[in-house]
Design a protein around this motif. Structure first.
Motif, mmCIF file in Angstrom:
data_model
loop_
_atom_site.group_PDB
_atom_site.id
_atom_site.type_symbol
_atom_site.label_atom_id
_atom_site.label_comp_id
_atom_site.label_asym_id
_atom_site.label_seq_id
_atom_site.Cartn_x
_atom_site.Cartn_y
_atom_site.Cartn_z
ATOM 1 N N PHE A 23 -10.471 -5.922 -5.372
ATOM 2 C CA PHE A 23 -11.346 -7.007 -5.806
ATOM 3 C C PHE A 23 -12.149 -7.620 -4.663
ATOM 4 O O PHE A 23 -13.014 -8.441 -4.890
ATOM 5 N N THR A 24 -11.841 -7.257 -3.413
ATOM 6 C CA THR A 24 -12.565 -7.866 -2.302
ATOM 7 C C THR A 24 -13.879 -7.124 -2.058
ATOM 8 O O THR A 24 -14.050 -5.975 -2.460
ATOM 9 N N GLU A 25 -14.822 -7.822 -1.387
ATOM 10 C CA GLU A 25 -16.120 -7.221 -1.047
ATOM 11 C C GLU A 25 -15.893 -5.959 -0.205
ATOM 12 O O GLU A 25 -16.473 -4.916 -0.453
ATOM 13 N N GLU A 26 -15.002 -6.115 0.778
ATOM 14 C CA GLU A 26 -14.716 -4.980 1.671
ATOM 15 C C GLU A 26 -14.249 -3.764 0.893
ATOM 16 O O GLU A 26 -14.667 -2.639 1.153
ATOM 17 N N GLY A 27 -13.384 -4.032 -0.084
ATOM 18 C CA GLY A 27 -12.853 -2.949 -0.898
ATOM 19 C C GLY A 27 -13.960 -2.239 -1.640
ATOM 20 O O GLY A 27 -13.988 -1.008 -1.722
ATOM 21 N N LYS A 28 -14.888 -3.037 -2.190
ATOM 22 C CA LYS A 28 -15.997 -2.442 -2.938
ATOM 23 C C LYS A 28 -16.876 -1.596 -2.021
ATOM 24 O O LYS A 28 -17.282 -0.485 -2.365
ATOM 25 N N HIS A 29 -17.172 -2.156 -0.825
ATOM 26 C CA HIS A 29 -17.976 -1.392 0.151
ATOM 27 C C HIS A 29 -17.288 -0.091 0.508
ATOM 28 O O HIS A 29 -17.903 0.963 0.562
ATOM 29 N N HIS A 30 -15.966 -0.213 0.742
ATOM 30 C CA HIS A 30 -15.188 0.951 1.160
ATOM 31 C C HIS A 30 -15.270 2.049 0.107
ATOM 32 O O HIS A 30 -15.472 3.213 0.417
ATOM 33 N N LYS A 31 -15.149 1.638 -1.149
ATOM 34 C CA LYS A 31 -15.189 2.578 -2.260
ATOM 35 C C LYS A 31 -16.540 3.288 -2.294
ATOM 36 O O LYS A 31 -16.624 4.502 -2.440
ATOM 37 N N GLU A 32 -17.618 2.466 -2.143
ATOM 38 C CA GLU A 32 -18.968 3.035 -2.184
ATOM 39 C C GLU A 32 -19.171 4.033 -1.047
ATOM 40 O O GLU A 32 -19.689 5.129 -1.255
ATOM 41 N N SER A 33 -18.743 3.615 0.158
ATOM 42 C CA SER A 33 -18.953 4.499 1.309
ATOM 43 C C SER A 33 -18.163 5.802 1.157
ATOM 44 O O SER A 33 -18.603 6.858 1.590
ATOM 45 N N GLN A 34 -16.985 5.716 0.511
ATOM 46 C CA GLN A 34 -16.196 6.933 0.282
ATOM 47 C C GLN A 34 -16.887 7.851 -0.717
ATOM 48 O O GLN A 34 -16.871 9.060 -0.577
ATOM 49 N N ALA A 35 -17.479 7.211 -1.737
ATOM 50 C CA ALA A 35 -18.163 7.995 -2.776
ATOM 51 C C ALA A 35 -19.465 8.586 -2.226
ATOM 52 O O ALA A 35 -19.711 9.761 -2.263
ATOM 53 N N HIS A 94 0.775 -1.239 0.000
ATOM 54 C CA HIS A 94 0.000 0.000 0.000
ATOM 55 C C HIS A 94 0.814 1.302 0.000
ATOM 56 O O HIS A 94 0.415 2.271 -0.626
ATOM 57 N N PRO A 95 2.017 1.343 0.641
ATOM 58 C CA PRO A 95 2.736 2.628 0.599
ATOM 59 C C PRO A 95 3.183 3.023 -0.809
ATOM 60 O O PRO A 95 3.443 4.191 -1.070
ATOM 61 N N ARG A 96 3.265 2.052 -1.718
ATOM 62 C CA ARG A 96 3.758 2.366 -3.064
ATOM 63 C C ARG A 96 2.641 2.286 -4.107
ATOM 64 O O ARG A 96 2.879 2.475 -5.287
ATOM 65 N N CYS A 97 1.419 1.969 -3.651
ATOM 66 C CA CYS A 97 0.339 1.655 -4.596
ATOM 67 C C CYS A 97 -0.402 2.920 -5.004
ATOM 68 O O CYS A 97 -0.726 3.768 -4.175
ATOM 69 N N GLU A 98 -0.683 3.032 -6.308
ATOM 70 C CA GLU A 98 -1.387 4.239 -6.767
ATOM 71 C C GLU A 98 -2.894 4.145 -6.535
ATOM 72 O O GLU A 98 -3.609 5.136 -6.620
ATOM 73 N N HIS A 99 -3.396 2.929 -6.246
ATOM 74 C CA HIS A 99 -4.832 2.767 -5.997
ATOM 75 C C HIS A 99 -5.144 2.633 -4.515
ATOM 76 O O HIS A 99 -6.236 2.211 -4.156
ATOM 77 N N CYS A 100 -4.148 2.945 -3.667
ATOM 78 C CA CYS A 100 -4.312 2.702 -2.235
ATOM 79 C C CYS A 100 -5.560 3.394 -1.675
ATOM 80 O O CYS A 100 -5.790 4.580 -1.900
ATOM 81 N N MET A 101 -6.396 2.609 -0.955
ATOM 82 C CA MET A 101 -7.590 3.170 -0.325
ATOM 83 C C MET A 101 -7.286 3.370 1.153
ATOM 84 O O MET A 101 -7.138 2.398 1.897
ATOM 85 N N HIS A 102 -7.158 4.614 1.577
ATOM 86 C CA HIS A 102 -6.806 4.885 2.966
ATOM 87 C C HIS A 102 -7.939 4.453 3.881
ATOM 88 O O HIS A 102 -9.101 4.617 3.560
ATOM 89 N N GLY A 103 -7.567 3.870 4.989
ATOM 90 C CA GLY A 103 -8.574 3.380 5.920
ATOM 91 C C GLY A 103 -8.861 1.905 5.736
ATOM 92 O O GLY A 103 -9.407 1.256 6.615
ATOM 93 N N LEU A 104 -8.471 1.341 4.582
ATOM 94 C CA LEU A 104 -8.676 -0.093 4.391
ATOM 95 C C LEU A 104 -7.350 -0.787 4.065
ATOM 96 O O LEU A 104 -6.914 -1.682 4.789
ATOM 97 N N CYS A 105 -6.706 -0.329 2.996
ATOM 98 C CA CYS A 105 -5.477 -0.993 2.554
ATOM 99 C C CYS A 105 -4.378 -0.907 3.616
ATOM 100 O O CYS A 105 -3.545 -1.805 3.718
ATOM 101 N N ASP A 106 -4.361 0.170 4.388
ATOM 102 C CA ASP A 106 -3.316 0.290 5.401
ATOM 103 C C ASP A 106 -3.741 -0.320 6.735
ATOM 104 O O ASP A 106 -3.017 -0.213 7.719
ATOM 105 N N LYS A 107 -4.907 -0.958 6.760
ATOM 106 C CA LYS A 107 -5.377 -1.569 8.003
ATOM 107 C C LYS A 107 -5.446 -3.087 7.907
ATOM 108 O O LYS A 107 -5.008 -3.803 8.785
ATOM 109 N N LYS A 108 -6.021 -3.568 6.800
ATOM 110 C CA LYS A 108 -6.333 -4.989 6.730
ATOM 111 C C LYS A 108 -5.639 -5.640 5.534
ATOM 112 O O LYS A 108 -5.620 -5.081 4.440
ATOM 113 N N MET A 109 -5.065 -6.808 5.778
ATOM 114 C CA MET A 109 -4.392 -7.517 4.711
ATOM 115 C C MET A 109 -5.441 -8.188 3.810
ATOM 116 O O MET A 109 -6.318 -8.874 4.305
#
Lengths: 345, 346
Positions: free
Chosen positions: B334-346, B302-317
């Motif tokens: 691609f994970t469910e959590e990631g999709k939820h996170h994206k939606e909640s951010q939007a 996540h520290p080098r990733c251009e798609h890093c989602m703060h609050g998820l990628c730096d918390k959970k593997m």
């Protein structure tokens, strides 16, 4: 405008067997009759298998080795020409600042007991320029230029990763504003993503300082990316020389062709047509007669073992192969026409 | 044959390797899962220090103190009918392990000069493996050793049998290594950077040889390398590792054409000559690989990733799971959590 570097008929031989009185009896002919030119701001890629004499050529140009014969005309300012081959080490000292060397392994080319500051400032110290304070300023400037944090001035090499160490080596090479840098496999020891960073840095610096590189490497894709011109070496001889695009896409020499045909590419759809070359690079102490490549050459004829090929100019390239020489071309024409007649029947 | 029909030779399930040192614990492998089928070459690629060799060292029982396999299972299926054998259930120096290692499981190392003994004739070194793993008599072993030397392309085998390793060139030494590794018909061959340090023409010869023998002996090959060009040319399936985990696994063509994980994408963009790489200035991955003692929370990239989602990628593997019908990847995109996170951010 004179070329920056004009190498003519350069040969480097090492004594193999020495008589009781120290006279060499047999020789290892590491480099034999290498001729090329390099303009200021140009990159020459020197490729070949290990043992082909590409590093030896680089070291001989730097006079880290003494050439047996040939001329190395170096013209750092576009005016005065120095023949590096005939100068002695004392005469060479003031000119040495114009050419620098970058080695392959950044782990062994940095003294672990010296700080980054001392490492980068050493060329200044040796050449007796400036004060301690000026050195520190220059080191900071250079570190920023190669993408290192100048705050790490007093750290030792062990605190840096491979890519960062290679940046230190590059900074050290740049200290005296050279005109020519010889990069001996400068990126081979690095990981792919780091390799890309260092190549980008080398290309940026070249633009900025109008540097000329002799880029010694075995990775054809890397050389294709960085070089303007490419020279292919085999068993101490230059077999093909021309613009990078020309040599690496429309190669004329069978050796270059086989190298290109077998070099793996990071593209799963690439179709490899040729079988890899069989055999290995010949022992430089017992080179084959005639064309040195003939024992491994897929299209060799009888004449190849007898006659030494000379440089032939063809399509803007210089190639050393009997197949492209006027006098011996017919040997190949015949076989082709023979094949055609068989088909006709 | 589809992947399902083929016989699985080796199954590695969630293994982790730790090195306990005075400066702290280095998690060299942090949960790696893969399978190797018969007649298949699985390439494991990654940058130095990503733990690509460690999982196969664990398979061979070569992890030495202070290193330790802390969890997971390594199942070896000798043939289709036999029950799987967990290589971690026995001590690495036990007779069971010793009877498998070097016989059914073989390994080729990077440095043929240091891997071969300089004081024993090369014939003797092949003979040693045959002595331990087969019941051939002396004459039979000599015959078999000469056969192997001929098979790997060393001419004049009977004379070469009596020579020492320094009398051979680098490429020839690597051929001898292969002869030693294959003389007992292994089911699985682990090749740890077998061609690094060899010239392109010699490399091509060695790779050709491994490909031929893979088919001939119907063996699984784990090919560990950092050279993506060699992978594109030779592998069947590819697993990309980053900091002790596999981040993406797919068949070769899918991986190069449709890389899913941001690390794989970035890596392929930085390789000269790959279809994704740009001409001129190369795209590089920002930053550098974290040091061995650094602790990175969440996804290691996540520290080098251009798609890093703060609050998820730096918390959970992210879990390593199927993201489409061809690719497995470990990424929150691609994970469910990631999709939820994206939606909640939007």
């Amino acid at each position: 405008m004179k070329p920056l570097l004009n190498v003519e008929n350069l040969s480097v031989w090492f004594p193999k067997k020495v008589s009781f009185f120290g006279k060499p009896l047999t020789w290892i002919k590491a480099v034999n009759g290498v001729t090329f030119q390099l303009k200021a701001g140009e990159t020459l890629g020197l490729v070949g298998e290990s043992g082909s004499g590409k590093s030896t050529t680089g070291y001989a140009i730097m006079r880290a080795l003494n050439p047996r014969e040939g001329k190395i005309e170096f013209c750092p300012d576009g005016d005065t020409v120095y023949d590096l081959a005939s100068m002695d080490q004392k005469e060479l000292r003031p000119i040495r600042k114009h050419f620098q060397l970058i080695f392959q392994d950044p782990f062994s080319s940095l003294n672990p007991r010296m700080t980054v500051r001392d490492l980068i400032a050493e060329p200044l110290k040796v050449s007796g320029q400036g004060t301690h304070k000026e050195h520190t300023e220059r080191v900071k400037e250079l570190m920023a230029e190669v993408g290192l944090n100048p705050a790490f001035l007093n750290r030792y090499p062990h605190a840096f990763s491979g890519g960062q160490r290679q940046r230190i080596v590059i900074a050290r090479a740049l200290t005296l504003n050279p005109k020519l840098i010889i990069c001996d496999e400068a990126v081979s020891a690095l990981d792919v993503s780091v390799q890309a960073q260092i190549l980008n840095l080398l290309m940026e610096l070249k633009e900025k300082h109008n540097l000329a590189y002799i880029f010694i490497g075995h990775d054809l894709e890397v050389v294709r990316h960085i070089a303007d011109r490419v020279a292919v070496m085999y068993a101490g001889r230059l077999v093909e020389d021309g613009s990078a695009e020309d040599v690496l896409t429309h190669s004329l020499h069978p050796y270059t062709q086989s190298l290109l045909a077998t070099a793996p590419r990071p593209d799963p759809h690439f179709v490899y047509e040729n079988k890899p070359l069989s055999g290995e690079v010949p022992n430089p102490a017992a080179l084959p007669s005639g064309c040195v490549f003939h024992p491994r050459c897929p299209v060799a004829k009888d004449c190849c073992s007898e006659k030494v090929p000379q440089h032939t100019q063809l399509d803007g390239k210089s190639v050393r192969c009997l197949m492209h020489e006027e006098d011996s071309k017919h040997n190949w024409d015949e076989s082709f026409s023979l094949a055609e007649t068989i088909q006709d029947d | 044959m589809t992947e399902k029909d083929r016989h699985v030779v080796l199954e590695i399930k969630d293994i982790a390797v730790d090195y306990k040192t005075d400066h702290g614990t280095v998690h060299a492998v942090r949960g790696v899962t893969y399978k190797v089928h018969a007649d298949e070459m699985l390439a494991i690629v990654g940058e130095s220090g990503c733990g690509k060799s460690q999982s196969s060292y664990a398979t061979m029982g070569l992890i030495q103190a202070p290193g330790e396999v802390v969890r997971g299972e390594i199942l070896f299926h000798e043939d289709e009918s036999s029950a799987p054998f967990n290589l971690l259930s026995v001590d690495k120096n036990s007779p069971e392990m010793r009877s498998i290692r070097g016989g059914k499981l073989s390994m080729i190392f990077q440095e043929p000069m240091t891997a071969l003994s300089p004081v024993h004739k090369i014939g003797k070194q092949i003979d040693e493996a045959l002595k331990i793993h087969t019941d051939l008599d002396k004459a039979g072993r000599f015959k078999r050793a000469c056969e192997m030397l001929t098979l790997v392309g060393i001419p004049d085998a009977e004379k070469r049998y009596h020579q020492y390793s320094f009398e051979f060139s680098g490429g020839m030494r690597q051929r001898i290594m292969i002869a030693i590794a294959l003389c007992c018909n292994p089911k699985l061959l682990i090749a740890d950077e077998p061609t690094t340090g060899l010239d392109v023409t010699i490399q091509a010869q060695i790779l050709d040889l491994i490909q031929d023998l893979k088919k001939k002996f119907n063996m699984g090959v784990i090919f560990i390398t950092h050279d993506l060009a060699v992978v594109a040319q030779n592998a069947d399936r590819v697993a990309v590792m980053y900091l002790g985990r596999i981040v993406e696994e797919a068949d070769k063509v899918t991986l190069f054409d449709e890389p899913q994980h941001p690390y794989t994408q970035a890596l392929l963009r930085s390789v000269i000559g790959s279809p994704l790489a740009s001409d001129g200035k190369l795209k590089t991955i920002e930053g550098s690989v974290p040091g061995p003692y650094d602790v990175v929370e969440g996804c290691a990239f996540h520290p080098r990733c251009e798609h890093c989602m703060h609050g998820l990628c730096d918390k959970k593997m992210p879990d390593f799971e199927q993201v489409n019908d061809k690719t497995k990847a470990a990424c929150h995109l691609f994970t469910e959590e990631g999709k939820h996170h994206k939606e909640s951010q939007a």
